[in-house]
Write a protein that holds these residues in place. Structure first.
Motif, PDB file in Angstrom:
ATOM      1  N   ARG A 174      24.041 -15.166 -53.564  1.00  0.00           N
ATOM      2  CA  ARG A 174      24.997 -14.072 -53.399  1.00  0.00           C
ATOM      3  C   ARG A 174      24.889 -13.403 -52.029  1.00  0.00           C
ATOM      4  O   ARG A 174      25.710 -12.542 -51.684  1.00  0.00           O
ATOM      5  N   VAL A 175      23.874 -13.766 -51.252  1.00  0.00           N
ATOM      6  CA  VAL A 175      23.737 -13.249 -49.890  1.00  0.00           C
ATOM      7  C   VAL A 175      24.517 -14.187 -48.966  1.00  0.00           C
ATOM      8  O   VAL A 175      24.116 -15.327 -48.732  1.00  0.00           O
ATOM      9  N   VAL A 176      25.636 -13.711 -48.471  1.00  0.00           N
ATOM     10  CA  VAL A 176      26.535 -14.555 -47.673  1.00  0.00           C
ATOM     11  C   VAL A 176      26.235 -14.345 -46.188  1.00  0.00           C
ATOM     12  O   VAL A 176      26.493 -13.271 -45.631  1.00  0.00           O
ATOM     13  N   ALA A 177      25.676 -15.357 -45.566  1.00  0.00           N
ATOM     14  CA  ALA A 177      25.360 -15.290 -44.144  1.00  0.00           C
ATOM     15  C   ALA A 177      26.587 -15.642 -43.315  1.00  0.00           C
ATOM     16  O   ALA A 177      27.469 -16.375 -43.758  1.00  0.00           O
ATOM     17  N   GLN A 178      26.612 -15.115 -42.098  1.00  0.00           N
ATOM     18  CA  GLN A 178      27.670 -15.399 -41.136  1.00  0.00           C
ATOM     19  C   GLN A 178      27.104 -16.228 -39.988  1.00  0.00           C
ATOM     20  O   GLN A 178      25.892 -16.232 -39.756  1.00  0.00           O
ATOM     21  N   PRO A 179      27.961 -16.934 -39.238  1.00  0.00           N
ATOM     22  CA  PRO A 179      27.456 -17.794 -38.164  1.00  0.00           C
ATOM     23  C   PRO A 179      26.581 -17.067 -37.144  1.00  0.00           C
ATOM     24  O   PRO A 179      25.632 -17.640 -36.609  1.00  0.00           O
ATOM     25  N   GLY A 180      26.869 -15.807 -36.864  1.00  0.00           N
ATOM     26  CA  GLY A 180      26.096 -15.094 -35.853  1.00  0.00           C
ATOM     27  C   GLY A 180      24.821 -14.451 -36.358  1.00  0.00           C
ATOM     28  O   GLY A 180      24.049 -13.888 -35.577  1.00  0.00           O
ATOM     29  N   LEU A 235      20.992 -13.992 -37.921  1.00  0.00           N
ATOM     30  CA  LEU A 235      19.679 -14.609 -37.753  1.00  0.00           C
ATOM     31  C   LEU A 235      18.931 -14.444 -39.065  1.00  0.00           C
ATOM     32  O   LEU A 235      18.792 -13.320 -39.569  1.00  0.00           O
ATOM     33  N   VAL A 236      18.475 -15.538 -39.635  1.00  0.00           N
ATOM     34  CA  VAL A 236      17.791 -15.519 -40.927  1.00  0.00           C
ATOM     35  C   VAL A 236      16.288 -15.659 -40.689  1.00  0.00           C
ATOM     36  O   VAL A 236      15.843 -16.623 -40.058  1.00  0.00           O
ATOM     37  N   TYR A 237      15.529 -14.686 -41.186  1.00  0.00           N
ATOM     38  CA  TYR A 237      14.079 -14.706 -41.031  1.00  0.00           C
ATOM     39  C   TYR A 237      13.445 -15.271 -42.305  1.00  0.00           C
ATOM     40  O   TYR A 237      13.753 -14.826 -43.420  1.00  0.00           O
ATOM     41  N   VAL A 238      12.547 -16.240 -42.116  1.00  0.00           N
ATOM     42  CA  VAL A 238      11.826 -16.862 -43.231  1.00  0.00           C
ATOM     43  C   VAL A 238      10.330 -16.749 -42.950  1.00  0.00           C
ATOM     44  O   VAL A 238       9.868 -17.020 -41.842  1.00  0.00           O
ATOM     45  N   THR A 239       9.577 -16.353 -43.963  1.00  0.00           N
ATOM     46  CA  THR A 239       8.128 -16.276 -43.849  1.00  0.00           C
ATOM     47  C   THR A 239       7.478 -17.376 -44.673  1.00  0.00           C
ATOM     48  O   THR A 239       7.991 -17.761 -45.736  1.00  0.00           O
ATOM     49  N   GLY A 240       6.344 -17.862 -44.207  1.00  0.00           N
ATOM     50  CA  GLY A 240       5.626 -18.888 -44.942  1.00  0.00           C
ATOM     51  C   GLY A 240       5.158 -18.440 -46.305  1.00  0.00           C
ATOM     52  O   GLY A 240       4.966 -19.274 -47.206  1.00  0.00           O
ATOM     53  N   TYR A 241       4.986 -17.136 -46.498  1.00  0.00           N
ATOM     54  CA  TYR A 241       4.563 -16.648 -47.812  1.00  0.00           C
ATOM     55  C   TYR A 241       5.563 -17.037 -48.891  1.00  0.00           C
ATOM     56  O   TYR A 241       5.193 -17.189 -50.065  1.00  0.00           O
ATOM     57  N   SER A 242       6.840 -17.205 -48.525  1.00  0.00           N
ATOM     58  CA  SER A 242       7.847 -17.587 -49.523  1.00  0.00           C
ATOM     59  C   SER A 242       7.579 -18.965 -50.109  1.00  0.00           C
ATOM     60  O   SER A 242       7.977 -19.252 -51.241  1.00  0.00           O
ATOM     61  N   LEU A 258      23.640 -22.808 -44.715  1.00  0.00           N
ATOM     62  CA  LEU A 258      24.012 -21.705 -43.841  1.00  0.00           C
ATOM     63  C   LEU A 258      25.132 -22.137 -42.902  1.00  0.00           C
ATOM     64  O   LEU A 258      25.161 -23.280 -42.431  1.00  0.00           O
ATOM     65  N   PRO A 259      26.038 -21.210 -42.566  1.00  0.00           N
ATOM     66  CA  PRO A 259      27.208 -21.560 -41.740  1.00  0.00           C
ATOM     67  C   PRO A 259      26.930 -21.486 -40.242  1.00  0.00           C
ATOM     68  O   PRO A 259      27.681 -20.876 -39.483  1.00  0.00           O
ATOM     69  N   GLY A 260      25.819 -22.084 -39.811  1.00  0.00           N
ATOM     70  CA  GLY A 260      25.487 -22.037 -38.392  1.00  0.00           C
ATOM     71  C   GLY A 260      24.569 -20.893 -38.013  1.00  0.00           C
ATOM     72  O   GLY A 260      24.270 -20.710 -36.826  1.00  0.00           O
ATOM     73  N   SER A 261      24.139 -20.099 -38.971  1.00  0.00           N
ATOM     74  CA  SER A 261      23.189 -19.017 -38.686  1.00  0.00           C
ATOM     75  C   SER A 261      21.873 -19.614 -38.209  1.00  0.00           C
ATOM     76  O   SER A 261      21.411 -20.622 -38.724  1.00  0.00           O
ATOM     77  N   ARG A 262      21.258 -18.960 -37.208  1.00  0.00           N
ATOM     78  CA  ARG A 262      19.957 -19.426 -36.743  1.00  0.00           C
ATOM     79  C   ARG A 262      18.856 -18.990 -37.704  1.00  0.00           C
ATOM     80  O   ARG A 262      18.930 -17.918 -38.300  1.00  0.00           O
ATOM     81  N   VAL A 263      17.829 -19.828 -37.827  1.00  0.00           N
ATOM     82  CA  VAL A 263      16.704 -19.546 -38.718  1.00  0.00           C
ATOM     83  C   VAL A 263      15.448 -19.356 -37.877  1.00  0.00           C
ATOM     84  O   VAL A 263      15.084 -20.228 -37.073  1.00  0.00           O
ATOM     85  N   SER A 303      13.191 -28.623 -41.354  1.00  0.00           N
ATOM     86  CA  SER A 303      14.442 -29.286 -40.975  1.00  0.00           C
ATOM     87  C   SER A 303      15.586 -28.293 -40.784  1.00  0.00           C
ATOM     88  O   SER A 303      16.605 -28.631 -40.189  1.00  0.00           O
ATOM     89  N   THR A 304      15.414 -27.061 -41.281  1.00  0.00           N
ATOM     90  CA  THR A 304      16.449 -26.038 -41.147  1.00  0.00           C
ATOM     91  C   THR A 304      16.120 -25.003 -40.071  1.00  0.00           C
ATOM     92  O   THR A 304      16.946 -24.136 -39.782  1.00  0.00           O
ATOM     93  N   VAL A 305      14.929 -25.076 -39.486  1.00  0.00           N
ATOM     94  CA  VAL A 305      14.435 -24.033 -38.584  1.00  0.00           C
ATOM     95  C   VAL A 305      14.924 -24.267 -37.154  1.00  0.00           C
ATOM     96  O   VAL A 305      14.859 -25.383 -36.634  1.00  0.00           O
ATOM     97  N   ASP A 306      15.389 -23.191 -36.516  1.00  0.00           N
ATOM     98  CA  ASP A 306      15.786 -23.229 -35.103  1.00  0.00           C
ATOM     99  C   ASP A 306      14.693 -22.699 -34.199  1.00  0.00           C
ATOM    100  O   ASP A 306      14.471 -23.219 -33.103  1.00  0.00           O
ATOM    101  N   ILE A 307      14.005 -21.630 -34.641  1.00  0.00           N
ATOM    102  CA  ILE A 307      12.965 -20.990 -33.832  1.00  0.00           C
ATOM    103  C   ILE A 307      11.731 -20.807 -34.703  1.00  0.00           C
ATOM    104  O   ILE A 307      11.796 -20.214 -35.781  1.00  0.00           O
TER     105      ILE A 307
END
Length: 307
Positions: free
Chosen positions: A122-128, A130-137, A154-159, A180-184
């Motif tokens: 239900r969290v709708v990301a936009q192309p611009g 930035l999605v933050y992911v932590t290893g704890y997840s 994701l619609p082009g959002s950076r991870v 495989s989904t990570v940009d940075i």
């Protein structure tokens, strides 16, 4: 406006200052006691204070700890994506800090470790964004499954991925799928060694945080050191979180990676001059800090050097 979407976990930190750790079965009188929002809160607070629009996409509980978390997020202007989870309270981390500053932790997972796939969908990301992911997840089964299903669409959002100190505990297949989904990738030197950054940097941007020395940026086939800021540290807790949060805010503002990393170095340096985990500066405080350090160092801060 582009946003930072934080998919990690906010917990409550019960921080006890102790003269020494108690013996097994023993007891010790604490010299100080603090109950604070922790975990992912520190990254989000840093980004929000740096001017980013921040969304907390994680879960939170219905009890007093959940109330504390929501109040802290609201105070920082952070949007909460979900209603409280009815299955229990937010978790707590007990941190014993001895006289030498060494920290010993015990974690009790709560509602933040039960993010379902349908909630994250239900969290709708936009192309611009930035999605933050932590290893704890990756250490919470439901959070991990929700992320691994959500991130590829994701619609082009950076991870932006910060693996954290438990990197050697990840299932290799889960980590490979996530990467495989990570940009940075942003990590410290020990984590970089465990992840084999030389290999990872061939396909994505990697930032290796190096404490007072600044950070090393691997990007576009080049490696460069972005120097740190000379300060006297009083508490290094949360410096990496500050670095990630401010880096994200600067990238969302449209700064290029070297300049964003320079600003993140400055923010991390500022944060270690204050006591406490969530000590990231506001933009105004950071600008003043950079001017003061620049004046005292002959303009030497923030140099970029090829490595």
């Amino acid at each position: 406006m582009s946003r930072l979407i934080h998919t990690g976990q906010v917990v409550v930190d019960l921080v006890l200052g102790v003269p020494h750790l108690p013996a097994r079965g023993g007891d010790v009188l604490a010299t100080s006691t603090n109950l604070l929002p922790g975990g992912g809160f520190n990254v989000m607070a840093a980004a929000a204070r740096a001017g980013a629009d921040v969304v907390y996409a994680g879960t939170h509980g219905t009890g007093s700890f959940g109330d504390l978390v929501r109040a802290a997020l609201e105070a920082e202007g952070i949007t909460v994506a979900h209603e409280p989870t009815a299955s229990g309270d937010t978790g707590v981390v007990v941190a014993l800090v001895d006289a030498d500053g060494e920290r010993t932790f015990a974690t009790g997972t709560g509602a933040e470790g039960r993010l379902r796939a349908d909630q994250l969908a239900r969290v709708v990301a936009q192309p611009g964004d930035l999605v933050y992911v932590t290893g704890y997840s990756l250490l919470h089964a439901t959070n991990r499954d929700a992320l691994l299903r959500w991130l590829p669409h994701l619609p082009g959002s950076r991870v932006l991925f910060d693996p954290g100190p438990l990197v050697t505990s990840f299932d290799p297949e889960d980590l490979a799928q996530l990467m495989s989904t990570v940009d940075i990738l942003s990590c410290n030197a020990r984590e970089a060694e465990a992840l084999d950054v030389a290999v990872l940097a061939r396909r994505r941007t990697v930032i290796v945080r190096d404490g007072p020395a600044g950070c090393v940026l691997h990007h576009g086939g080049q490696t460069r050191r972005i120097s740190g800021f000379p300060v006297t540290a009083v508490d290094t807790n949360g410096a990496g979180d500050t670095h990630c949060g401010v880096l994200a805010a600067e990238l969302l503002r449209g700064r290029d990676l070297p300049e964003a990393a320079r600003t993140a170095n400055a923010a991390a340096a500022f944060s270690v001059t204050k006591r406490g985990p969530a000590t990231a500066p506001t933009r105004e405080h950071l600008a003043r800090f950079r001017r003061d350090v620049d004046a005292g160092s002959g303009g030497s801060y923030g140099r970029t050097e090829q490595v």
